[in-house]
Structure formats: C-alpha cells, structure tokens
Design an enzyme around this catalytic site. Structure first.
Site, PDB file in Angstrom:
ATOM      1  N   GLY A   1      -5.397   9.880   1.033  1.00 36.19           N
ATOM      2  CA  GLY A   1      -5.131  11.128   0.319  1.00 36.19           C
ATOM      3  C   GLY A   1      -5.940  11.227  -0.976  1.00 36.19           C
TER       4      GLY A   1
ATOM      5  N   GLY B   1      -5.439   3.739   4.395  1.00 35.97           N
ATOM      6  CA  GLY B   1      -4.867   2.461   4.795  1.00 35.97           C
ATOM      7  C   GLY B   1      -5.005   2.224   6.296  1.00 35.97           C
TER       8      GLY B   1
ATOM      9  N   ARG C   1      -6.401  -3.704   1.816  1.00 40.08           N
ATOM     10  CA  ARG C   1      -5.985  -3.246   0.480  1.00 40.08           C
ATOM     11  C   ARG C   1      -5.666  -4.433  -0.436  1.00 40.08           C
ATOM     12  NH1 ARG C   1      -2.542   2.382   1.589  1.00 40.08           N
ATOM     13  NH2 ARG C   1      -4.360   3.705   1.348  1.00 40.08           N
TER      14      ARG C   1
ATOM     15  N   LYS D   1       0.138  11.953   8.090  1.00 42.53           N
ATOM     16  CA  LYS D   1       0.715  12.523   6.858  1.00 42.53           C
ATOM     17  C   LYS D   1       0.380  14.010   6.762  1.00 42.53           C
ATOM     18  CE  LYS D   1       0.825   8.331   4.048  1.00 42.53           C
ATOM     19  NZ  LYS D   1       0.184   7.593   2.947  1.00 42.53           N
TER      20      LYS D   1
HETATM   21  N1  LIG Z   1      -1.100  12.026  17.736  1.00 42.24           N
HETATM   22  C1  LIG Z   1      -0.419  11.205  16.934  1.00 42.24           C
HETATM   23  N2  LIG Z   1       0.919  11.120  17.005  1.00 42.24           N
HETATM   24  C2  LIG Z   1       1.611  10.286  16.199  1.00 42.24           C
HETATM   25  N3  LIG Z   1       1.050   9.499  15.254  1.00 42.24           N
HETATM   26  C3  LIG Z   1      -0.284   9.561  15.149  1.00 42.24           C
HETATM   27  C4  LIG Z   1      -1.091  10.386  15.965  1.00 42.24           C
HETATM   28  N4  LIG Z   1      -2.386  10.219  15.601  1.00 42.24           N
HETATM   29  C5  LIG Z   1      -2.392   9.326  14.603  1.00 42.24           C
HETATM   30  N5  LIG Z   1      -1.146   8.922  14.322  1.00 42.24           N
HETATM   31  C6  LIG Z   1      -0.728   7.911  13.331  1.00 42.24           C
HETATM   32  O1  LIG Z   1      -1.238   8.240  12.053  1.00 42.24           O
HETATM   33  C7  LIG Z   1      -1.099   7.080  11.243  1.00 42.24           C
HETATM   34  C8  LIG Z   1      -2.123   7.084  10.146  1.00 42.24           C
HETATM   35  O2  LIG Z   1      -2.012   8.275   9.381  1.00 42.24           O
HETATM   36  P1  LIG Z   1      -2.247   8.369   7.802  1.00 42.24           P
HETATM   37  O3  LIG Z   1      -2.291   9.820   7.472  1.00 42.24           O
HETATM   38  O4  LIG Z   1      -1.221   7.528   7.103  1.00 42.24           O
HETATM   39  O5  LIG Z   1      -3.709   7.740   7.630  1.00 42.24           O
HETATM   40  P2  LIG Z   1      -4.275   6.726   6.563  1.00 42.24           P
HETATM   41  O6  LIG Z   1      -5.651   6.383   6.963  1.00 42.24           O
HETATM   42  O7  LIG Z   1      -3.327   5.563   6.419  1.00 42.24           O
HETATM   43  O8  LIG Z   1      -4.300   7.537   5.224  1.00 42.24           O
HETATM   44  P3  LIG Z   1      -3.449   7.243   3.851  1.00 42.24           P
HETATM   45  O9  LIG Z   1      -4.125   6.068   3.225  1.00 42.24           O
HETATM   46  O10 LIG Z   1      -3.528   8.513   3.088  1.00 42.24           O
HETATM   47  O11 LIG Z   1      -2.052   6.906   4.303  1.00 42.24           O
HETATM   48  C9  LIG Z   1      -1.260   5.910  12.199  1.00 42.24           C
HETATM   49  O12 LIG Z   1      -0.127   5.079  12.066  1.00 42.24           O
HETATM   50  C10 LIG Z   1      -1.300   6.546  13.601  1.00 42.24           C
HETATM   51  O13 LIG Z   1      -0.509   5.887  14.553  1.00 42.24           O
HETATM   52  O1  LIG Z   2      -1.292   5.093   1.575  1.00 41.30           O
HETATM   53  C1  LIG Z   2      -1.685   5.852   0.676  1.00 41.30           C
HETATM   54  O2  LIG Z   2      -2.491   6.770   0.876  1.00 41.30           O
HETATM   55  C2  LIG Z   2      -1.230   5.580  -0.736  1.00 41.30           C
HETATM   56  O3  LIG Z   2      -0.604   4.336  -0.838  1.00 41.30           O
HETATM   57  C3  LIG Z   2      -0.328   6.683  -1.223  1.00 41.30           C
HETATM   58  O4  LIG Z   2       0.840   6.741  -0.448  1.00 41.30           O
HETATM   59  P1  LIG Z   2       1.715   8.087  -0.402  1.00 41.30           P
HETATM   60  O5  LIG Z   2       0.905   9.086   0.421  1.00 41.30           O
HETATM   61  O6  LIG Z   2       3.003   7.719   0.243  1.00 41.30           O
HETATM   62  O7  LIG Z   2       1.863   8.565  -1.821  1.00 41.30           O
END
Ligand SMILES: Nc1ncnc2c1ncn2[C@@H]1O[C@H](COP(=O)(O)OP(=O)(O)OP(=O)(O)O)[C@@H](O)[C@H]1O
Ligand SMILES: O=C(O)[C@H](O)COP(=O)(O)O
Length: 399
Positions: free
Chosen positions: A379, A356, A38, A199
């Site tokens: 998201g 991310g 990022r 999330k």
């Molecule tokens: N079964 C699980 N139990 C707990 N944590 C989990 C599990 N599967 C995945 N994760 C966690 O989910 C996290 C990533 O989720 P997240 O929804 O933030 O994805 P992202 O790609 O970062 O999307 P965004 O950019 O929207 O945050 C990782 O830190 C991972 O460890």
């Molecule tokens: O990690 C993301 O997807 C963005 O930085 C937005 O973060 P947020 O879901 O906490 O608003």
C-alpha cells in the site's frame, strides 16, 4: 530524497533506549513465517543500533486486530523468526505499554533487543491517540522509523511518536525511498501497473489516482472480482466487496478519460474450497458458478497480462494475481512473474514490485532477484507511486 536524520546522526547512543518501528507484518502459513524478507530488510538497522550499544526496542503491528488482543495475531509468533534472521537473542514483552513493557525494558543491557507485543492490540494505535502515543514514548529516548511499508499509515507508532521523541529514519526507510526514486522517479513509458491481492477496501481508492499516472492498469487477484461484479457479472462466492461497485465504476470512468487501459481477467480458475489442490475448473469470466470462488485468473487472462508486460517499458506490481500460497492457484502469478523477470533480464523492462505477499510470491516463483527492484511495501508503495505524501515519512522531515 526527503531531508531527514538517519542513523549516521546517531553516534553516542550506548545505553539509550531506542524505539524502532519495523514492519513485521509477514506472511504466515500454518503458524510459521513463510517469507522473512521484511525481517531481513530491517535487520541492518536493528543490528547497527545494537552494535552501537543502544537498547533496541522493536515496535510493530501484525494483521488487523482492531484494537483488541487476538491470539493468532500476537507478535510472539513472529519473534522466533526475528531471532533466527538476526542471529541474536530477542526478548519479548506481552504488551507494548504499561508494566509488561516497562519491566522488560528495565532488564535490558546495552545492545539487547526486545520485541514489544502488537501495537494494534490497542485502539489508540490506529487512531494515533495522544494518550497512547505518550505511553509508548515513555519507553524510549529516541525513535527510529524503519517501516517504510507502513509509512502510509498515520498511526501512533508510525507517525505520532516522531512528535514526542527525536526521530530518525532507519536504513531500510532510507534505501526504499532512494531505490523507488531511482527506479520510478521518471519512469519510461509505457508504464503498466498490476494490482491484485486481497486488500480491496484499503487499496481501491488509490487506483483512481494511479490510473492517471500509468498507461495500463491490469487488475487481478481478489481486487479484480469487485471490478467484474461492478459490470454486472456474477462472481459467485469469490472475495468481492460488492458495496464498492460504484467506486470501481468511477475508477473505470477516470481511466477512460485519462487514456489508461483497464485490463480485467477474461477467464478464471474456480474452486469450492480455499485449500491446496482443491478440485477446480477453468471458466469464462461470465460463467463463474454461483457456489464457487475464483482463486486465480485463467490462462487466457495470463496471455493477455503477459502481452501487456511485453508492451511495457516500466512495470509496477502490487498484489498477486491469485491465491498463490495454495497450488495450483499460483499459476498466473508465477507465469507473469517469470515473464516480467525474462523481460527485465533482456534489458527491455524496468520492473518494480512491492508488498509483503507480492515479495513472497516472487520468491515462490524464484525471480525476486531478477526484478529491477523489490520493495517491502505494498500500500505504501502504491501511495508513493501516486505522489502522495506518506505521513510516516513526512513527519521525519519536520526537524
Ligand atoms: N482471487 C483471490 N481470492 C482470494 N484471495 C486472493 C485472491 N488473489 C489473491 N489473493 C490473496 O491476496 C493476498 C495478498 O494480498 P495483499 O493485498 O495483502 O498483497 P501484498 O503484496 O501483501 O500487499 P501489502 O503489503 O499491501 O499487504 C494473498 O494472501 C493471496 O492469497
Ligand atoms: O502489509 C502492509 O502493507 C503493511 O504492513 C501495512 O499493513 P496494513 O495495510 O494492515 O496497514
């Protein structure tokens, strides 16, 4: 492409204070930034403005601190990584408004770069409060939004500021929208989406719309547990939002009506501790021990998921299938990533992934370069995919 002003429209900006919204919500392990994607993506905007002689003032959030300062969500932890990626000195101010920000800005020379403390340390940020937005706006002459990955949030620094200052899209904002339009504007079917990650509450609602746009939705990661529990299956101590069971059931109904297959894990890798190399076992989805948590989907699920990737012409992926940061719970994510990369290299698949941690997981699997496109957004990417207007983008087009 939305019609907005870009950095091409910013010519005579030497000495101007430019507030640049970037997304520094990066993965951190043991207090260190573990994936700098990022930061790398917003570097061109920051450096271009700095080279044009602007005073570049960075605004960003980190984590979800709920309007109060939280020590381990301070952007001071991220500043060294920003400095390293930019290869430029980056000053830091301990607040994004008030005297700390004003004093630091007063010391800036043309071309300098300053990072202000986490905007989410103030309640006004997420509420998009006019008073707080005005405080932020005092610090700038111009506003550039380069945080496509936070553009689904109508917050003070992602939306509000554009009503106060002349507003422009940064290079990454522009590039992300162009690339997504090119890759997914008219996707070739079948389209398979994989949604995992942690999330759950902020992303689950998006799925009811997503299932009307894709042919199959593979649910993994923490997100899967809520769906599994909604079917009356015991998920033990797994990350799960039990109060979203109705939402999960209604998404499955909508998917059925829309003809979208829902693919849930059939087995899982469970452990009693959330740590690397924790003792673990693979169990059927109906046999998760009450005192254990599912930290990855199991090998039979991986086979199923890779089968769906094999059938897809277009793959859209947000959220890892397991807790990939801690071995061995990275296996499913790595296997699916390798398979998608192989299909893409063979010209059989258009693969677009975002988020991310998702980007970090693809880097971990060493396949990020093999995907058709990797977005920094999670998201925001899903909302874009749904066809929703993103507030942070929409406001830039208002002239
Ligand atoms: N079964 C699980 N139990 C707990 N944590 C989990 C599990 N599967 C995945 N994760 C966690 O989910 C996290 C990533 O989720 P997240 O929804 O933030 O994805 P992202 O790609 O970062 O999307 P965004 O950019 O929207 O945050 C990782 O830190 C991972 O460890
Ligand atoms: O990690 C993301 O997807 C963005 O930085 C937005 O973060 P947020 O879901 O906490 O608003």
């Amino acid at each position: 492409m939305p019609a907005f002003k870009t950095l091409d429209d910013l010519t005579d900006i030497a000495g101007k204070r430019v507030l640049v919204r970037v997304d520094l919500n990066v993965p951190v392990t043991d207090g260190k930034v573990s994936d700098t994607t990022r930061i790398e993506r917003v570097a061109p905007t920051i450096l271009e403005l700095s080279e044009k002689g602007a005073k570049v003032i960075l605004l960003a959030h980190f984590g979800r601190p709920k309007g109060e300062p939280v020590a381990d969500q301070s952007l001071s932890l991220i500043a060294p990584a920003v400095e390293e990626v930019l290869d430029q000195r980056v000053a830091f101010a301990s607040d994004c408004i008030g005297a700390p920000a004003a004093d630091a800005i007063a010391k800036m020379e043309n071309g300098d770069i300053l990072l202000l403390e986490n905007t989410r340390f103030h309640k006004g940020e997420e509420k998009n409060e006019p008073g707080f937005t005005a405080e932020l706006a005092k610090n700038g002459d111009l506003y550039v939004n380069d945080a496509f990955s936070a553009a689904h949030r109508a917050h003070a620094s992602t939306e509000g500021l554009a009503h106060h200052l002349p507003a422009y899209a940064g290079r990454t904002m522009q590039a992300e929208l162009e690339a997504l339009e090119k890759g997914l504007g008219q996707p070739t079917r079948p389209v398979v989406a994989i949604v995992g990650g942690a999330k759950v509450s902020t992303k689950i609602d998006l799925l009811s719309n997503l299932v009307t746009k894709v042919d199959a939705l593979v649910i993994g990661g923490g997100m899967a547990n809520t769906f599994i529990a909604a079917q009356g299956i015991n998920v033990g101590k797994s990350l799960c939002e039990h109060d979203l069971a109705d939402t999960a059931r209604s998404i499955m109904e909508t998917a059925k009506t829309a003809g979208c297959a829902i693919v849930l894990p059939v087995d899982g890798v469970v452990a009693r501790e959330f740590k690397a190399n924790a003792a673990n076992e693979t169990v059927d989805i109906n046999a998760i021990p009450a005192d254990a948590m599912m930290l990855d989907v199991g090998p039979k699920s991986v086979e199923l998921i890779n089968g769906w990737i094999g059938k897809a012409a277009t793959l859209v992926w947000n959220g890892p299938l397991g807790a990939f940061e801690i071995a061995p719970f990275d296996k499913a994510t790595v296997s699916a990533a390798l398979h998608a990369a192989e299909q893409t290299r063979a010209g059989k698949l258009v693969s677009v992934a975002g988020g991310g941690d998702t980007v970090s997981a693809l880097n971990h699997a060493e396949v990020a370069d093999d995907f058709s496109y990797v977005s920094t957004a999670g998201g925001a990417f899903l909302e874009w995919m749904e066809g929703k207007e993103l507030p942070g983008v929409a406001v830039l087009t208002k002239g």
